[in-house]
Design an enzyme around this catalytic site. Sequence first.
Site, PDB file in Angstrom:
ATOM      1  N   GLY A 367       0.827  -1.198   0.000  1.00  0.00           N
ATOM      2  CA  GLY A 367       0.000   0.000   0.000  1.00  0.00           C
ATOM      3  C   GLY A 367       0.855   1.239   0.000  1.00  0.00           C
ATOM      4  N   ASP A 484       2.016   9.916  12.438  1.00  0.00           N
ATOM      5  CA  ASP A 484       1.075   9.324  11.480  1.00  0.00           C
ATOM      6  C   ASP A 484       0.515   8.020  12.040  1.00  0.00           C
ATOM      7  OD1 ASP A 484      -0.410   9.207   9.186  1.00  0.00           O
ATOM      8  OD2 ASP A 484       1.172   8.366   7.937  1.00  0.00           O
ATOM      9  N   GLY A 652     -17.476 -14.549 -17.079  1.00  0.00           N
ATOM     10  CA  GLY A 652     -16.883 -15.842 -17.344  1.00  0.00           C
ATOM     11  C   GLY A 652     -15.947 -16.261 -16.247  1.00  0.00           C
ATOM     12  N   SER A 656     -14.566 -17.447  -6.617  1.00  0.00           N
ATOM     13  CA  SER A 656     -14.259 -18.172  -5.387  1.00  0.00           C
ATOM     14  C   SER A 656     -14.454 -17.275  -4.192  1.00  0.00           C
ATOM     15  CB  SER A 656     -12.815 -18.666  -5.419  1.00  0.00           C
ATOM     16  OG  SER A 656     -11.934 -17.580  -5.481  1.00  0.00           O
ATOM     17  N   GLY A 657     -14.772 -17.886  -3.041  1.00  0.00           N
ATOM     18  CA  GLY A 657     -14.943 -17.111  -1.817  1.00  0.00           C
ATOM     19  C   GLY A 657     -16.382 -16.670  -1.640  1.00  0.00           C
TER      20      GLY A 657
END
EC number: 2.7.11.1
Length: 1024
Positions: A367, A484, A652, A656-657
């Site tokens: 990130g 931060d 298409g 999953s999940g």
Amino acid sequence: MATLDLCNNEHLNETESADEEDDQLQTPIKTVVTLKFKENPDSTSPIQVFQLNIGSNIIGRGSPSFLNDIKISRRHAEIIVSAEVGNVTFNQLGQNHSTLYRKDQTPIKMVRGISNQLLDDDLISLYDGSIPFSIHIERDNQFMSVCEGNFILTQDAADTNYHINSPTKTITTTSTTTTTTETLIKNIDNNNNNNNNNNNNNNNNNNNNNNNNNNNNNNNNNNNNNNNNNNNNNNNNNNNNNNNSILSKRSRDNENNHNHQYIHHDKTPLTLQQQQQLQNQQQLHQQQQQQLQYEQLQQLQQLQQHQQQQQHQQQQQQQQQQQQQQQQQQQQQQFKKHKRENTPVIVEDSLKLNIQENELLFIKKIGSGACGEVCQYEWKGTPVAVKTIFKSLLRKDKKEEFEKEVSILKCLRHPNVVLFMGTCLLNGNLAIITEYLNRGSLRDVLTTMNKSELSLSVKVKMLIDVAQGMNYLHTYSPPIIHRDLKSLNLLVDNNFNVKVSDFGLSRFISGGIGSSAKTFCGTLSWIAPEVFNGSGYTTKVDVYSFGIVLWEILTHKQPSGNISATSLGHPELPSNCPQSFSDLIKECCNRNPDQRPNFSQILLKLKLMYNQINNNNNNNKIDSSSFHNNNNNCSYNNSNDNNGILVTGGVGGNVSGNVESNNNNNNNTLNGAGNVIILNEIKDFTIQPNEITNIKTIIVKDSYSILEGQYKGKLVSIKQINGSINDFEMKQLGVLASIKSPLAVRFIGVVFNTDEYAIISEHVGNNGSLLTLMQNHSNQLNWSNTIDLAIQITQSIQYLHKHQPPILHRNITSDCFLLSSLNNNSNQNNNNNNNNNNNNNNNNNNNNNNNKKNDGGDDNGENTNTTTTTTTTTTTATNITNELNINEIKIKVHDFGLSRFNTQENEESLKEIKGNFLYSPPELLSLNTYSNKSDIYSLSIVLYELFETCLTKTYKKPYHEVTLDFDFQIIHKTSKLNLRPTISNNMPNEISKILQQGWFSDSVLRPSLDTIIKELLICKKNLC
């Protein structure tokens, strides 16, 4: 050394040859100087060659024509090529200092007022970070031969300075086979034998030979001559090395010496009268020789005086330059006290980097935050986290401070602080290497795990870990302020142990905890209120951020907007929140930093909570509705999840999940490709990466890149964005695809995967933006064309607001309006037609495979530039020329990367502060809301820039007269102090009225866009 070629040996002894020697002319050195530029530092990049003229050559933007960097001024530097001696000198003229790189030498910073002589193969960087160009100098090694009278004089180029300044020349004879050097010596005849002896001694000191006047001393004289010749040869060598000697002129040869003898060739003795005459002649000759020697001595003294004067002048110039440099350094130091420099740090070899770049193996990107980008690497078989620090946050004067920080980071050892492993120079940027934790950040854990999966005991234990780590940093010597602290910077391992990370850019305070620092490195929702008013950072700023983290852990939500500006000063607490947690959040988020607890006190309270939970066996999992009123079983179409899979059309492959909503989704994948979101609105505009050809990188930034390429034979602009695209952003792109107006840059398609995505748009050309127009061509603005531009700008925003659904730009700046013209569009259309002909086969193949995709054309026949960033227009700013008629300029609005639709489902995202702080409306800080009237406020700031530039013929940034530590602090001044840009006194009243109405504090009182357009038309009628 100079050499003499005899053209006629018979005339060698004539006096005319000696007199003509001083008049020898030298032909100038022929010098050819070429500059070689490369667009990119790689070896395959094309090279642009530019040859300099004899004399002065200006180097700057447009000189040579292909040099168009906006950071280079039009008169950036001057390179002077000397016609006489072939010297090449560099004079700095512009503000951005150039740097000279020479092999085996340290870089030389070019400053104005100091000339630097250039050598062959030198490299010059016109400003810090620019690609250096090389210098190639070719010279003729020798002067051309000049035949004058009885001989030819040839001089080496290396002896140029000596022979020009010397009153006489070094002369040697040359033969056809080998060149030998003989010293030509003047002969002085004496009157008697006693004089002969004295003269012999004197002549030995003066490098002259004496001939005796009788036969008995001839042999001795010959020996003396030989010795003197040897001495002369040695002296001549020394003189040539020192470039200071006075060389004797050529005199009579042995043939004249015979004429000076007292005996005739027929051996008849001279009479007394003849001897007297001969002695008189010899005395006269001797006087002439003495006079000549005296003149030569005077010339030598004059030369030495001239050299001393030059040295004195050089010393004075050096002293003046040193004084100027000292004054500049003092001015720079004073400037640094008032305003921090934004120049990137130059990472030098002297930095103590203990990890090599080739030792790191890239795994994936994790990130990016306010201070840098984080990626996972493998180092010597061990997974590590590598944070690349943004260059804009490091400064040249912080090198010693950074090294000090690194030395302390190496000493930090705590179970709740991420282990610091070293530093590295990664792709030219500074990187910090730390240990890697498998579960990622605390934000990842809160997002991917259901609220019911984390017990209250585990959550309190995680908070204790954070508090222990922060307490260790705050009590360290010297104290370390995080600056931060947020859930993204707290890492979690497999056992849910939490470690504090991402404090690599924190600064050390030497004056104790009471001191503060002003380096902004935070994220808006976690920033304490005192930071906005310029009070700087203390340890209590981290305590405020911890209160927000506490709220995150309890609610699993992510804060948005400026929480410190709300009436509560902290996030809204659920009604069923435990009282102990509620009290701690309020204490940490107290507006008065002195009333906030320190982390030692926070630890005591958290441990007490933890013991109470365990003693009462209250390990029940938090109910899903404890802190939320949302229903977990929401339909897919109402999902606002940023990480899950949202499928509304036929897809298409195998999904999953589990597909869930309301921020409770796991990291699901489609065909193992990571998070994939496909909507009906965007599927026809999805472009495969291999359909984009001839890709050229324009500029690279921290979170995105700007490129150009060919799509179906047409030039397109590409904005490549780091990070995955979520479902709401994809839905937004689907609406943007429906925009078809000459007032807006047209969206063509999107290329995306799990880690990044790219927005493909039409290419406007290289005319720059409204900002570059004001910066470079303010003198061409008048009230007529300025008001026309203002009307076009307003109409482009009006088009977005009247779109269905209405689109709020939310990032209106003077750089988001691109310039185009009819002439440029025609030329681009011709080029595109040629490209289409050359790529028909490719287009046919693409059309067969992508029948439903947009063809990338423009209904208006225009091919325009997309662009979504300030950097794109900066690179094209230098291409604005007089060929672009300001009266024919057409405006196209772009940069919809932060735009949002004014719909109910987007209510939360509209509260976030986006865009440039100088243009942000005040209600974002005070009310946390955004409406179409917020765009009108930002538009009024742009109109203020445009009208002020037209009036003063000079561009100035809004609030240029206000001193700020950080740009975001201007929001505090506009919201709390009602600060607005200063309008010039001689601004027409009609214009001032439009501007003042547009930035009313009460957004309801701001005029509509229709009203602004009508008032602008009236202004044009009255002023023009």
